[in-house]
Scaffold this active site. Structure first.
Site, PDB file in Angstrom:
ATOM      1  N   LYS A 158      22.437  67.336  52.466  1.00 19.68           N
ATOM      2  CA  LYS A 158      23.822  66.928  52.709  1.00 19.68           C
ATOM      3  C   LYS A 158      24.544  67.945  53.586  1.00 19.68           C
ATOM      4  O   LYS A 158      24.410  69.149  53.381  1.00 19.68           O
ATOM      5  CB  LYS A 158      24.591  66.809  51.387  1.00 19.68           C
ATOM      6  CG  LYS A 158      24.100  65.702  50.460  1.00 19.68           C
ATOM      7  CD  LYS A 158      24.964  65.627  49.216  1.00 19.68           C
ATOM      8  CE  LYS A 158      24.560  64.447  48.354  1.00 19.68           C
ATOM      9  NZ  LYS A 158      25.396  64.324  47.147  1.00 19.68           N
ATOM     10  N   GLY A 165      29.533  60.104  51.857  1.00 23.11           N
ATOM     11  CA  GLY A 165      28.285  59.488  52.309  1.00 23.11           C
ATOM     12  C   GLY A 165      27.948  59.783  53.764  1.00 23.11           C
ATOM     13  O   GLY A 165      26.907  59.345  54.263  1.00 23.11           O
ATOM     14  N   HIS A 208      27.901  55.470  40.100  1.00 29.45           N
ATOM     15  CA  HIS A 208      28.948  56.281  40.716  1.00 29.45           C
ATOM     16  C   HIS A 208      30.205  56.126  39.858  1.00 29.45           C
ATOM     17  O   HIS A 208      30.847  55.082  39.890  1.00 29.45           O
ATOM     18  CB  HIS A 208      29.181  55.791  42.146  1.00 29.45           C
ATOM     19  CG  HIS A 208      30.293  56.505  42.867  1.00 29.45           C
ATOM     20  ND1 HIS A 208      30.125  57.079  44.101  1.00 29.45           N
ATOM     21  CD2 HIS A 208      31.565  56.741  42.525  1.00 29.45           C
ATOM     22  CE1 HIS A 208      31.266  57.630  44.480  1.00 29.45           C
ATOM     23  NE2 HIS A 208      32.154  57.430  43.536  1.00 29.45           N
ATOM     24  N   GLU A 275      34.253  62.817  41.833  1.00 30.32           N
ATOM     25  CA  GLU A 275      33.137  61.857  41.820  1.00 30.32           C
ATOM     26  C   GLU A 275      31.950  62.442  41.075  1.00 30.32           C
ATOM     27  O   GLU A 275      31.599  63.615  41.273  1.00 30.32           O
ATOM     28  CB  GLU A 275      32.665  61.568  43.248  1.00 30.32           C
ATOM     29  CG  GLU A 275      33.658  60.911  44.142  1.00 30.32           C
ATOM     30  CD  GLU A 275      33.058  60.588  45.506  1.00 30.32           C
ATOM     31  OE1 GLU A 275      33.797  60.062  46.333  1.00 30.32           O
ATOM     32  OE2 GLU A 275      31.858  60.868  45.753  1.00 30.32           O
ATOM     33  N   GLU A 288      31.552  65.342  44.406  1.00 28.56           N
ATOM     34  CA  GLU A 288      32.584  65.893  45.283  1.00 28.56           C
ATOM     35  C   GLU A 288      33.952  65.533  44.731  1.00 28.56           C
ATOM     36  O   GLU A 288      34.063  64.729  43.806  1.00 28.56           O
ATOM     37  CB  GLU A 288      32.413  65.403  46.728  1.00 28.56           C
ATOM     38  CG  GLU A 288      32.311  63.919  46.909  1.00 28.56           C
ATOM     39  CD  GLU A 288      31.857  63.547  48.334  1.00 28.56           C
ATOM     40  OE1 GLU A 288      32.713  63.066  49.080  1.00 28.56           O
ATOM     41  OE2 GLU A 288      30.671  63.729  48.678  1.00 28.56           O
ATOM     42  N   ASN A 290      37.911  64.332  45.900  1.00 30.30           N
ATOM     43  CA  ASN A 290      38.726  63.786  46.982  1.00 30.30           C
ATOM     44  C   ASN A 290      40.191  64.129  46.729  1.00 30.30           C
ATOM     45  O   ASN A 290      40.701  63.929  45.635  1.00 30.30           O
ATOM     46  CB  ASN A 290      38.556  62.269  47.062  1.00 30.30           C
ATOM     47  CG  ASN A 290      37.106  61.901  47.301  1.00 30.30           C
ATOM     48  OD1 ASN A 290      36.431  62.495  48.125  1.00 30.30           O
ATOM     49  ND2 ASN A 290      36.617  60.940  46.553  1.00 30.30           N
ATOM     50  N   ARG A 292      42.980  62.884  48.000  1.00 26.74           N
ATOM     51  CA  ARG A 292      43.916  61.871  48.505  1.00 26.74           C
ATOM     52  C   ARG A 292      44.114  60.762  47.479  1.00 26.74           C
ATOM     53  O   ARG A 292      43.379  60.680  46.504  1.00 26.74           O
ATOM     54  CB  ARG A 292      43.312  61.244  49.767  1.00 26.74           C
ATOM     55  CG  ARG A 292      41.996  60.532  49.432  1.00 26.74           C
ATOM     56  CD  ARG A 292      41.327  59.876  50.621  1.00 26.74           C
ATOM     57  NE  ARG A 292      40.194  59.072  50.214  1.00 26.74           N
ATOM     58  CZ  ARG A 292      38.959  59.518  50.026  1.00 26.74           C
ATOM     59  NH1 ARG A 292      38.693  60.810  50.190  1.00 26.74           N
ATOM     60  NH2 ARG A 292      37.998  58.707  49.666  1.00 26.74           N
ATOM     61  N   VAL A 295      41.586  54.188  47.977  1.00 27.55           N
ATOM     62  CA  VAL A 295      41.729  52.739  48.143  1.00 27.55           C
ATOM     63  C   VAL A 295      41.773  52.061  46.773  1.00 27.55           C
ATOM     64  O   VAL A 295      42.572  51.160  46.538  1.00 27.55           O
ATOM     65  CB  VAL A 295      40.562  52.175  48.983  1.00 27.55           C
ATOM     66  CG1 VAL A 295      40.664  50.657  49.067  1.00 27.55           C
ATOM     67  CG2 VAL A 295      40.549  52.783  50.376  1.00 27.55           C
TER      68      VAL A 295
HETATM   69  C1  MV4 Z   1      23.982  61.483  45.881  1.00 28.99           C
HETATM   70  C2  MV4 Z   1      23.266  60.392  45.379  1.00 28.99           C
HETATM   71  C3  MV4 Z   1      22.133  60.640  44.665  1.00 28.99           C
HETATM   72  N1  MV4 Z   1      21.715  61.915  44.452  1.00 28.99           N
HETATM   73  N2  MV4 Z   1      23.524  62.734  45.645  1.00 28.99           N
HETATM   74  C4  MV4 Z   1      27.234  59.011  48.318  1.00 28.99           C
HETATM   75  C5  MV4 Z   1      28.617  59.354  48.699  1.00 28.99           C
HETATM   76  C6  MV4 Z   1      28.808  60.778  48.388  1.00 28.99           C
HETATM   77  N3  MV4 Z   1      30.010  60.928  47.627  1.00 28.99           N
HETATM   78  C7  MV4 Z   1      27.615  61.201  47.622  1.00 28.99           C
HETATM   79  N4  MV4 Z   1      26.769  60.058  47.497  1.00 28.99           N
HETATM   80  C8  MV4 Z   1      25.612  60.108  46.789  1.00 28.99           C
HETATM   81  N5  MV4 Z   1      25.111  61.344  46.561  1.00 28.99           N
HETATM   82  C9  MV4 Z   1      22.431  62.925  44.934  1.00 28.99           C
HETATM   83  N6  MV4 Z   1      22.013  64.178  44.692  1.00 28.99           N
HETATM   84  C10 MV4 Z   1      23.796  59.113  45.582  1.00 28.99           C
HETATM   85  C11 MV4 Z   1      24.974  58.976  46.278  1.00 28.99           C
HETATM   86  C12 MV4 Z   1      25.521  57.644  46.361  1.00 28.99           C
HETATM   87  C13 MV4 Z   1      24.845  56.581  47.001  1.00 28.99           C
HETATM   88  C14 MV4 Z   1      23.636  56.738  47.654  1.00 28.99           C
HETATM   89  C15 MV4 Z   1      23.018  55.667  48.263  1.00 28.99           C
HETATM   90  C16 MV4 Z   1      23.604  54.408  48.245  1.00 28.99           C
HETATM   91  C17 MV4 Z   1      24.799  54.220  47.634  1.00 28.99           C
HETATM   92  C18 MV4 Z   1      25.434  55.292  46.994  1.00 28.99           C
HETATM   93  C19 MV4 Z   1      26.636  55.077  46.338  1.00 28.99           C
HETATM   94  C20 MV4 Z   1      27.272  56.113  45.728  1.00 28.99           C
HETATM   95  C21 MV4 Z   1      26.703  57.394  45.730  1.00 28.99           C
END
Ligand code: MV4
Length: 480
Positions: A158, A165, A208, A275, A288, A290, A292, A295
């Protein structure tokens, strides 16, 4: 309270903030681009200042023009909404330098939390559980490989400057790591001018879950419970609900209380969202934070009865928090779906155009947040959120039925205009969704994306991948 607030946004959120100001007796001024001269926010505001052409870079992202507009109207505060400059610490600092209150956390807190690697380290220190991985940027591919071996594959690389995302790569096997590491760094450099990345174990089949918090400038805070936002396509949320379903109340309370502790520990002020991913074992991991209004904030408003924008305004004005934790009661279930002008049949490509017909639903416990009306022209310039339909009911089943009923009533038509309503209906029809037992993979499964449902994956003919959407100038992709 402020005498005049400048609203530095457009669309439904500009109208949402404007309404909150009106209800508190605050004068409203909005900025607008050439493309939004006929917008509902411009019509309803006490004053409206044109700040530039349609291009968001030269209007809604133009800090100097916004500060100048605030000076012209004599505003004391700026509400940034979501997207655009809402999480830009430099903008918050420019506001302060010009004697304006930025409605959000202090710039230094925003900056520390905008860096996802730094937010992770801060929250870890505050005692929040993280997904296993690095708590500092990873300097080399060899170091990334070492961390990946330690936490186990799959991992996710990341960008520290990413979030929501953006700038992340999933790595399934050790052989893919070096390339993914190098490419994520290069992409992060290109997108954010910052190539620092970190590595975490990738959690599959997770939910999530996010927590809404309110913290005042005197060190007080409350949480307003959880929302589930697992129904996402390419990190665009489609359906959100409060509270997160199918988890024991004790687990939700622990997540919410832990989130609030983290927010207070890092000096958070304002309305914020932490989150988390919740895995199949009901373990939660901080992702993380946010800074703000989001939505999906209305679902929290519906289950708490608290107007989050009112609270943002009071907090920014220095008023001590008006709620104690014991006074916040979660009642019933609220569900929101986003109505985007996109064609789910063509990879969710935006479908701008004129709305010949636009009749939103009504009825009990049914809220529609929109800036649109019959005759409204959807341009190609901004993101495609047209409306949000939010319903409340005493229980989840009735809430879902009520949302289906509301969508049945929604009449939207115009040449070439499609909406995400048919796709949302499929979500609401899905058996796993109905049971509240769904994860971030739900949308890919409905779309037949290869690998989304390993148990049913065909071996001979993989399902077609949807065509990628055209990408016009979509400023809000920054933080949505
Ligand atoms: C992840 C994860 C799985 N494992 N991190 C997506 C948005 C950002 N806030 C972080 N996100 C994610 N981080 C780890 N270590 C899964 C997501 C994730 C996601 C990933 C693929 C498809 C849809 C998703 C929806 C929400 C979060």
């Amino acid at each position: 309270m402020f005498e005049t607030v400048l609203i530095a946004n457009r669309g439904e959120i500009a109208l949402r903030v404007l309404r909150a100001c009106r209800e508190l007796g605050v004068r409203t001024a909005v900025v607008y681009s050439a493309a939004d001269a006929d917008s509902a926010a411009v019509r309803h505001a006490d004053q409206a200042i044109r700040i530039g052409p349609a291009s968001s870079r030269r209007s809604y992202l133009n800090a100097a023009a916004i500060v100048e507009a605030a000076r012209q109207v004599g505003a004391q505060a700026v509400h940034p909404g979501y997207g655009f400059l809402s999480e830009d610490a430099d903008f918050a600092e420019i506001c302060a330098d010009n004697g304006l209150t930025f409605i959000g956390p202090p710039p230094a807190v925003m900056a520390a939390l905008a860096d996802k690697s730094s937010a992770r380290a801060l929250m870890s220190r505050a005692g929040l559980p993280l997904s296993p991985g690095s708590v500092a940027p990873v300097p080399t591919a060899a170091a990334a490989a070492e961390i990946a071996e330690a936490v186990g594959y799959p991992v996710i690389v990341k960008a520290a400057a990413g979030g929501g995302g953006r700038g992340m790569t999933v790595v399934r096997t050790p052989g893919e790591l070096r390339r993914a590491y190098t490419r994520t760094r290069a992409a992060a450099q290109a997108a954010f001018g910052d190539d620092r990345v970190y590595v975490e174990r990738y959690l599959t089949e997770a939910r999530h879950v996010e927590v809404q918090v309110l913290c005042d400038s005197h060190g007080n805070g409350v949480h307003l419970g959880t929302r589930d936002c697992s129904v996402q396509r390419r990190h665009q949320k489609l359906v959100e609900e409060a509270p997160a379903p199918a988890l024991p109340a004790a687990v939700l309370d622990t997540i919410a209380e832990t989130a609030l502790r983290g927010a207070l520990e890092v000096g958070f002020v304002g309305a914020g969202t932490l989150e988390f991913l919740v895995d199949a074992e009901e373990q939660f991991h901080f992702l993380e934070i946010n800074c703000r209004i989001q939505v999906e904030h209305p679902v929290t408003e519906m289950v708490t009865g608290i107007d989050l924008v009112h609270e943002q305004l009071h907090i920014a004005a220095g008023v001590p928090l008006r709620w104690r934790q014991e006074e916040i009661r979660l009642r019933g279930v609220a569900v929101e779906c986003r109505v985007n002008t996109e064609d789910p049949g063509r990879g969710f490509a935006p479908t701008p155009g004129r709305l010949d017909r636009f009749t939103p639903p009504g009825g009990p416990f049914t809220r529609v947040d929109t800036h649109a009306s019959a005759g409204y022209v959807i341009g190609p310039w901004y993101d495609s959120l047209l409306a949000k339909v939010i319903v409340w009911a005493p229980d989840r089943e009735l809430a879902l039925n009520r949302l289906e009923r509301a969508l049945d009533e929604f009449d939207i038509a115009g040449p070439g205009v499609h909406t995400t309503i048919p796709f949302v209906r499929r979500v609401l029809d899905d058996a796993a969704f109905r049971k509240g037992r769904y994860t971030t993979r739900l949308v890919d499964r409905l779309l037949g994306v290869p690998g989304a449902a390993p148990a049913q994956r065909p071996t001979a003919t993989p399902a077609p991948r949807p065509a990628s959407a055209a990408t016009p100038d979509v400023p809000n992709r920054r933080t949505r």
